[in-house]
Design a protein around this motif. Structure first.
Motif, mmCIF file in Angstrom:
data_model
loop_
_atom_site.group_PDB
_atom_site.id
_atom_site.type_symbol
_atom_site.label_atom_id
_atom_site.label_comp_id
_atom_site.label_asym_id
_atom_site.label_seq_id
_atom_site.Cartn_x
_atom_site.Cartn_y
_atom_site.Cartn_z
ATOM 1 N N LEU A 1 0.317 1.765 -7.963
ATOM 2 C CA LEU A 1 1.068 0.698 -7.578
ATOM 3 C C LEU A 1 0.429 -0.572 -8.115
ATOM 4 O O LEU A 1 -0.645 -0.821 -7.809
ATOM 5 N N SER B 1 -2.513 6.175 -6.143
ATOM 6 C CA SER B 1 -1.704 6.872 -4.745
ATOM 7 C C SER B 1 -2.404 7.960 -4.539
ATOM 8 O O SER B 1 -3.236 8.556 -5.182
ATOM 9 N N VAL C 1 6.351 3.105 -0.700
ATOM 10 C CA VAL C 1 5.423 1.884 -0.622
ATOM 11 C C VAL C 1 5.826 1.142 0.652
ATOM 12 O O VAL C 1 6.882 0.929 0.904
ATOM 13 N N SER D 1 2.653 9.583 -0.887
ATOM 14 C CA SER D 1 2.854 9.231 -2.176
ATOM 15 C C SER D 1 4.210 8.837 -2.949
ATOM 16 O O SER D 1 4.516 8.618 -3.912
ATOM 17 N N GLN D 2 5.245 8.908 -1.921
ATOM 18 C CA GLN D 2 6.747 8.980 -2.283
ATOM 19 C C GLN D 2 7.163 7.516 -1.811
ATOM 20 O O GLN D 2 8.430 7.440 -2.206
ATOM 21 N N TYR E 1 0.928 -1.229 -0.155
ATOM 22 C CA TYR E 1 -0.037 -0.111 0.133
ATOM 23 C C TYR E 1 0.699 1.305 -0.099
ATOM 24 O O TYR E 1 2.055 1.244 0.221
ATOM 25 N N TRP E 2 0.274 2.206 -0.425
ATOM 26 C CA TRP E 2 1.149 3.708 -0.390
ATOM 27 C C TRP E 2 1.055 4.177 0.935
ATOM 28 O O TRP E 2 0.449 4.398 1.652
ATOM 29 N N ILE F 1 5.713 0.475 -10.272
ATOM 30 C CA ILE F 1 5.079 1.747 -10.245
ATOM 31 C C ILE F 1 4.847 2.256 -11.532
ATOM 32 O O ILE F 1 5.589 2.121 -12.425
ATOM 33 N N SER G 1 0.118 8.396 -9.568
ATOM 34 C CA SER G 1 0.854 6.969 -9.908
ATOM 35 C C SER G 1 -0.244 5.733 -9.545
ATOM 36 O O SER G 1 -1.359 5.906 -8.649
#
Length: 828
Positions: free
Chosen positions: A530, A523, A82, A79-80, A74-75, A544, A528
């Motif tokens: 995932l 995200s 995972v 959002s930078q 999961y993010w 990604i 983005s």
């Protein structure tokens, strides 16, 4: 919040599918074969030669040798990066990792820091700057901008749910109590206390002659009575006048328990789903014996009820107004078809078979909240303001699913969408939700024959946002509400990609170009995706996909030993059907040096996947990773192997799914016959040297094929197999066969034990004693039936410590040694 578990457990009816898997690498192992991505391969491509022969010891070893995959990804909130878990097959617990998008290395999160890691899920407040979530049953709040985290509760009794209110306060619920945390003062206020019993009796004046006489003649009795009246009146006045008191208690009677509750974002309304307190998913008659109990005795393990004895009571909705302290009992009359006799034709047919007549009459149907089978949301959905409410309801008879609005003023249901199916309504493809800032909502429906995405306002007709002969699922809403993202198999039933549709225009665009299978997550910044993605010979890894950008690989946990081995990629083919089914998609593995023109014809094996409703002939890595390797081994030993998505399988639409209604094991065997014919015509297979095997539903199909088409296969192996559907669970079986009381014809037609007299070819039956899904008793009953039928051509193997999905490598090895030996003896 869901705390009461109804007995509608949907079994996967399959061999355990573990994504982390192991083999011992050898110097001779060569480069991995690229996946084949052509939907239908004509002519068949001959596989390359391999220098290293597979062994069953390698295939069935502890699967960690294949690499320990990233799971549950999961993010992060920014959002930078995972987060994901990794857990070895023998490990008691997993390890959480965090990996930045610009890094090729993941960092372990130590136990002491787990509470500081971003949590999957949670809820953002109205201004999107704070996130509330539960960790280990306690409430935490994170400032999204500064990343500061505050723990708001610290207690041993777990809190069940949390949500932001529209005024900025935070609400959470624990058991049948709901609390409000005032952000300005820190005050914790109990705004609802649900007590499932009758209210305490008021102090009433005596009514009978004897009671009145007692009060008149005995002063003590009269004084104590008056004191009690005064105390009760004082408590009532104090509660009404003293603002420090919490809200009144709700006494809802002692006949039910709370199955689910949902608080409105405004904090005013509380919707409850209630169920009969005496309903129990466990059997009142049976246990599952564990012969190897840790104390040396036989342990009596509780067992679930069978469909033949289960009687789900349905649920009842109640709306509580926490401001006015008024209760509205929500009846089902607002549901279109709430009193239809949807089983009239079935009951008429069964009555006629018994020489009786059935008279159809209208009656109230039992209804319950539709359970979440992996689509990740509650069946109760409030709009952002808390002024409107949608509920997803299903009939216990499995023929209807309603998306209904709750009239908060009148406490009535209003049908917004009814999905009726004369067979059964799918448990899957039922996502729905509100679009922001308005009265529109979206939902999935199979009404066209395929799961498609729709949008609707309560006063308008629904608009289809997607249309076609493909399946849509896993819907995610963009933060601004402009787009709905979804997963679909538009190009080929076995190839899945991510798309998004503009809600206003209905225009879709493809966001990924993956030639396999994938799952995705959008995200938080909506920039983005995932991906957890695989291809035919490559297990799941994380990727990604920047929207509009290039795909980036994030993880590489598949072992070198597995990647370097030259696995044969199964070829995805379409088998023409001679039974009105169009084509049947299948995987095919060919022998090394395959020559369709050689004089000596090949032996063959058909593998029957589990679950029934499961897709395996796709372009991703199979969840049956052991079987994938076993099929490579069989191909090395000169076999042609086929793995079919017979009718009833997932991914092909409603008609394919419901083709087995009231007739399990018959359309599927027709498809297996077509598979054998195809191999004879296209893969130089000897029609007299074909075997079959499978686990769970696949074992059931092995029985049905050998019992009803004794010339089709020369041998079969049934693993953890269903032998009598009346003994399976209600949630799965009653969908397809109704119930034994209503539809005994369907059960007798579909249960292998009713057809056992047809066995003529060698059969291997293998079951785990601790199987709490398909009971060991299933195999015991069939074995006794075969003994009484004086059938000599079967053998059995039992596995004393194994559940439905085997755990021990030694058990896997023993099982597949027996299967391989059976095929070597009977097919060569």
């Amino acid at each position: 919040m869901k705390r009461f578990i109804r007995n509608v457990t949907l079994s996967t009816l399959s061999i355990a599918m573990v994504s982390s898997c192991s083999l011992t690498a050898t110097p001779e192992q060569s480069q991995v074969i690229d996946s084949v991505n052509t939907p239908i391969l004509v002519p068949l491509a001959s596989p390359p030669q391999v220098s290293t022969q597979l062994t069953l010891n390698q295939i069935m070893a502890n699967p960690d040798w294949m690499g320990i995959a990233a799971q549950g990804a999961y993010w992060s909130d920014d959002s930078q990066s995972v987060y994901f878990n990794r857990q070895g097959s023998e490990a008691a617990i997993g390890q959480l990792y965090q990996q930045a998008l610009n890094s090729n290395k993941a960092n372990e999160i130590p136990l002491a820091k787990l509470h500081l890691a971003d949590q999957k899920g949670g809820e953002l407040n109205h201004t999107k700057d704070k996130k509330a979530y539960l960790y280990q049953g306690n409430v935490f709040v994170k400032d999204v901008r500064s990343s500061e985290i505050k723990q708001l509760t610290r207690q041993n009794d777990a809190i069940n749910g949390v949500r932001w209110l529209t005024n900025g306060d935070l609400a959470y619920w624990q058991g049948d109590n709901v609390y409000r945390l005032h952000q300005d003062t820190g005050l914790i206020e109990q705004i609802a206390a649900i007590v499932m019993s009758d209210a305490p009796k008021a102090v009433n004046e005596p009514t009978s002659y004897i009671a009145k006489q007692q009060h008149r003649l005995i002063q003590y009795v009269a004084k104590e009575h008056n004191k009690a009246k005064d105390r009760q009146a004082n408590r009532k006045s104090l509660r009404e006048q003293d603002p420090s008191f919490a809200n009144k208690i709700w006494y809802l009677g002692g006949a039910e328990v709370v199955s689910e509750l949902s608080l409105s974002p405004s904090g005013r309304y509380l919707l409850l789903s209630l169920v009969d307190k005496d309903y129990d998913w466990r059997s009142e008659h049976d246990i599952m014996p564990n012969y190897l109990g840790k104390e040396g005795y036989v342990d009596a393990v509780p067992a679930r009820a069978r469909v033949a004895e289960d009687n789900p009571p349905g649920e009842r909705l109640v709306l509580l107004d926490l401001e006015t302290h008024t209760k509205k009992d929500i009846t089902i009359e607002g549901l279109i078809g709430f009193d239809e006799d949807v089983l009239a034709s079935v009951k008429t047919e069964n009555a006629k078979a018994k020489g009786e007549r059935y008279k159809s009459e209208k009656q109230l149907r039992k209804v319950q909240l539709m359970q979440d089978w992996g689509w990740g949301q509650s069946a109760i959905q409030w709009n952002d303001a808390g002024t409107d409410l949608l509920v997803l309801l299903e009939s216990v008879d499995n023929k209807d699913r309603w998306l209904a609005r709750v009239d908060l003023n009148k406490g009535k249901l209003v049908t917004e969408h009814r999905l009726h199916d004369d067979a059964w309504v799918n448990y899957d493809y039922n996502q729905f939700g509100w679009l922001p800032r308005g009265d529109k909502f979206y939902y999935l429906s199979e009404e066209s024959g395929y799961s498609q995405l729709y949008v609707k306002a309560s006063t308008d007709k629904a608009m289809a946002l997607t249309q076609g002969r493909f399946v849509v699922n896993d819907v995610q809403l963009s933060a601004d509400g402009k787009y709905l993202y979804y997963r679909a198999n538009k190009v080929h039933p076995g190839i899945y990609n991510v798309y998004r549709v503009d809600v206003a225009t209905g225009k879709s665009e493809q966001l990924t170009d993956w030639q396999g299978d994938l799952q995705y997550s959008l995200s938080p910044d909506n920039q983005s995706l995932l991906l957890t993605a695989s291809s035919l010979t490559k297990p799941n890894e994380l990727y990604i996909q920047p929207i509009g950008g290039e795909l980036l690989a994030l993880t590489d946990y598949t072992s070198a030993a597995f990647k370097e081995y030259p696995w044969q990629a199964p070829q995805i083919i379409a088998v023409p059907s001679h039974h009105g089914a169009g084509v049947v998609h299948a995987r095919v593995y060919l022998p090394e040096g395959f020559d369709a023109t050689q004089a000596n014809k090949y032996p063959a094996v058909i593998f029957n996947h589990g679950a029934g409703y499961l897709q395996n002939a796709h372009y991703g890595f199979s969840g049956y990773f052991r079987e994938f390797m076993f099929h490579n081994l069989l191909a090395q030993q000169g076999y042609v192997v086929m793995d079919m998505d017979y009718r009833g399988s997932k991914g092909y639409g409603r008609d394919w799914r419901t083709a087995i209604y009231r007739n399990m094991g018959h359309p599927e065997v027709e498809d297996l016959k077509d598979g054998v014919s195809w191999m004879v015509s296209n893969a130089n297979v000897d029609v007299n040297k074909v075997g079959t095997y499978g686990g769970s539903y696949g074992g059931f199909l092995t029985f049905m094929a050998l019992f009803n088409e004794p010339e089709l296969f020369q041998a079969g192996a049934a693993l953890r197999p269903v032998t009598d559907w009346a003994h399976y669970n209600a949630g799965y079986t009653s969908n397809i066969l109704n119930t034994p009381d209503d539809d005994p014809i369907a059960y007798e037609r579909s249960s292998p034990i009713e057809h056992a007299q047809g066995l003529q070819k060698p059969l291997l039956i293998m079951s785990g004693v601790l199987d709490d899904n398909v009971f060991f008793q299933d195999s015991v009953r069939l074995v006794q039936r075969l003994i009484e039928l004086e059938k000599p051509m079967f053998e059995t193997a039992i596995y004393p410590v194994e559940p439905h999905g085997f755990k021990q490598p030694s058990s896997w090895l023993d099982e597949y040694r027996r299967i391989y030996k059976l095929f070597e003896q009977e097919l060569k």
